[in-house]
Enzyme design. Structure first.
Site, short mmCIF file in Angstrom:
data_model
loop_
_atom_site.label_atom_id
_atom_site.label_comp_id
_atom_site.label_asym_id
_atom_site.label_seq_id
_atom_site.Cartn_x
_atom_site.Cartn_y
_atom_site.Cartn_z
N ASP A 185 0.87 -1.17 0.00
CA ASP A 185 0.00 0.00 0.00
C ASP A 185 0.91 1.23 0.00
O ASP A 185 2.00 1.19 0.56
CB ASP A 185 -0.93 0.02 1.21
CG ASP A 185 -2.17 0.87 0.95
OD1 ASP A 185 -3.19 0.30 0.51
OD2 ASP A 185 -2.11 2.09 1.16
N ASP A 232 -7.43 -5.95 -5.15
CA ASP A 232 -8.63 -5.17 -4.83
C ASP A 232 -8.25 -3.69 -4.97
O ASP A 232 -8.04 -3.00 -3.97
CB ASP A 232 -9.11 -5.49 -3.41
CG ASP A 232 -10.46 -4.87 -3.10
OD1 ASP A 232 -11.44 -5.21 -3.77
OD2 ASP A 232 -10.52 -4.03 -2.17
N CYS A 284 -15.32 -2.74 -5.00
CA CYS A 284 -16.58 -2.43 -4.33
C CYS A 284 -17.33 -1.41 -5.18
O CYS A 284 -17.86 -0.42 -4.69
CB CYS A 284 -16.35 -1.92 -2.91
SG CYS A 284 -15.20 -0.54 -2.79
#
Length: 383
Positions: A185, A232, A284
């Site tokens: 990240d 993701d 999402c």
């Protein structure tokens, strides 16, 4: 400050502002009580207009609780909640049973084996099980990526866009802390929070890196044994059920195209890891541009490496000579994941129904999209 004082967990600030707010606390609480008397309500939430209380999906999405099997087991957690006065109704047989939950009743989810389901808005943030890392508060749809990736214990796995870490801890539980997880990240603060959360959850065998996944070299010997990747990436978040009322404009066409461009790039990069056997791509988002269109574009672009059954193109297959007949054999494919899942991908290309979708109305979850790609042929793991 007023919100924290009246509705939150108290004032965390210091200095004269804290002293000022506390000095007027009695008057503020009296005004709040007077307002509830005037409106003839007993709860603070009832002061909101019905349309403002929550988004339509928030009121019907249950509270999902994932049991952290690194620290406990499902039976022990069920026993704990029974001792807390909850009634256990067994394993759900349908989504409708989840929809009917109320009061202090809970079920075992019908799809995921370590997921307990409670009525909407049930709050466990102060529960001992939560603060000790024995349970993870994670939406059901968010549990699908790690569950469908399903790496065997001992595998080397990449979580490409990892923070805040719920999916990473889920991967560790599936691996039984045997193997290696590389988590990436770019945000320092999110990584620090993630490190705390993973430690609390009892996760070992992970390496956190403050690094853009696109800058990771697939040929680095460190990743030569990486067989599974969970991807993701950043998305519009259009599938997230807002638990706090807010007005937010839908993303523009330009914003969606920019996101989709990034998503195509990062998915293509993930597929270039030489030992990769299985990859899960999830968002999402509800938008086709970020979901089926991204998968289709990358499969066409990298057809010689990862192929979807039904997508044409001569470069998408490996040529094998059998006797006197030259046949074309697919080496990789888009897997028809979780056939019992009710909502499938939009018909954007042949085979798109192999993908999964989720929504508050149909699956009682946040809006989500999942695609599973798997290598076939020599050296590949059995499905």
């Amino acid at each position: 400050l007023v919100y924290d004082l009246l509705f939150g967990k108290g004032l965390k600030c210091g200095g004269r502002w804290k002293a000022l707010a506390r000095r007027h606390r009695a008057r503020l609480e009296a005004e709040l009580a007077r307002l509830k008397v005037q409106q003839k309500v007993s709860r603070n939430e009832d002061l909101l207009a019905p349309a403002q209380a929550a988004s339509p999906g928030a009121s019907q999405v249950p509270r999902y609780v994932r049991v952290n099997t690194l620290k406990t087991c499902v039976d022990d957690v069920i026993d704990f909640f029974k001792r807390q006065g909850y009634s256990y109704l067994g394993k759900a047989a349908s989504v409708e049973e989840l929809r009917a939950l109320s009061g202090k009743k809970f079920l075992l989810d019908l799809h995921l084996p370590e997921l307990l389901v409670f009525p909407p808005q049930t709050d466990f943030h102060d529960s001992l099980l939560y603060t000790s890392g024995h349970i993870i508060l994670q939406d059901k749809a968010s549990c699908l990526p790690a569950f469908l990736l399903g790496p065997a214990a001992g595998s080397h796995v990449i979580d490409a866009c990892a923070a805040p870490g719920n999916k990473t801890s889920h991967l560790a539980a599936i691996l039984k802390n045997k193997g290696q997880i590389f988590a990436f990240d770019v945000d320092t603060k999110r990584l620090a929070t993630m490190n705390t959360m993973l430690t609390r959850a009892g996760v070992t065998g992970f390496q956190l890196a403050q690094q853009d996944f696109l800058t990771v070299d697939p040929r680095d010997p460190k990743y030569s044994k990486v067989t599974h990747i969970l991807l993701d990436p950043s998305c519009s978040g259009s599938g997230m059920v807002n638990r706090v009322p807010r007005e937010e404009a839908a993303p523009s066409a330009e914003r969606l195209q920019a996101l989709a461009g990034f998503q195509r790039k990062v998915l293509s990069h993930a597929l270039s890891f030489p030992a990769l056997r299985r990859l899960v791509y999830s968002t999402c988002s509800l938008h086709r541009e970020e979901n089926e269109d991204v998968v289709r574009a990358v499969l066409q672009e990298r057809g010689s490496a990862f192929r979807c059954a039904g997508l044409g193109g001569g470069g998408m297959q490996r040529r094998v000579l059998r006797g006197s007949v030259l046949t074309l054999v697919p080496r990789h494919r888009l897997v028809n994941a979780f056939p019992s899942w009710p909502c499938r991908g939009l018909a954007a290309f042949p085979g798109a129904e192999s993908c999964l979708r989720a929504s508050p109305a149909d699956t009682l979850t946040h809006g989500f999209f999942v695609a599973v790609l798997e290598r076939h042929g020599e050296g590949a793991a059995a499905p």
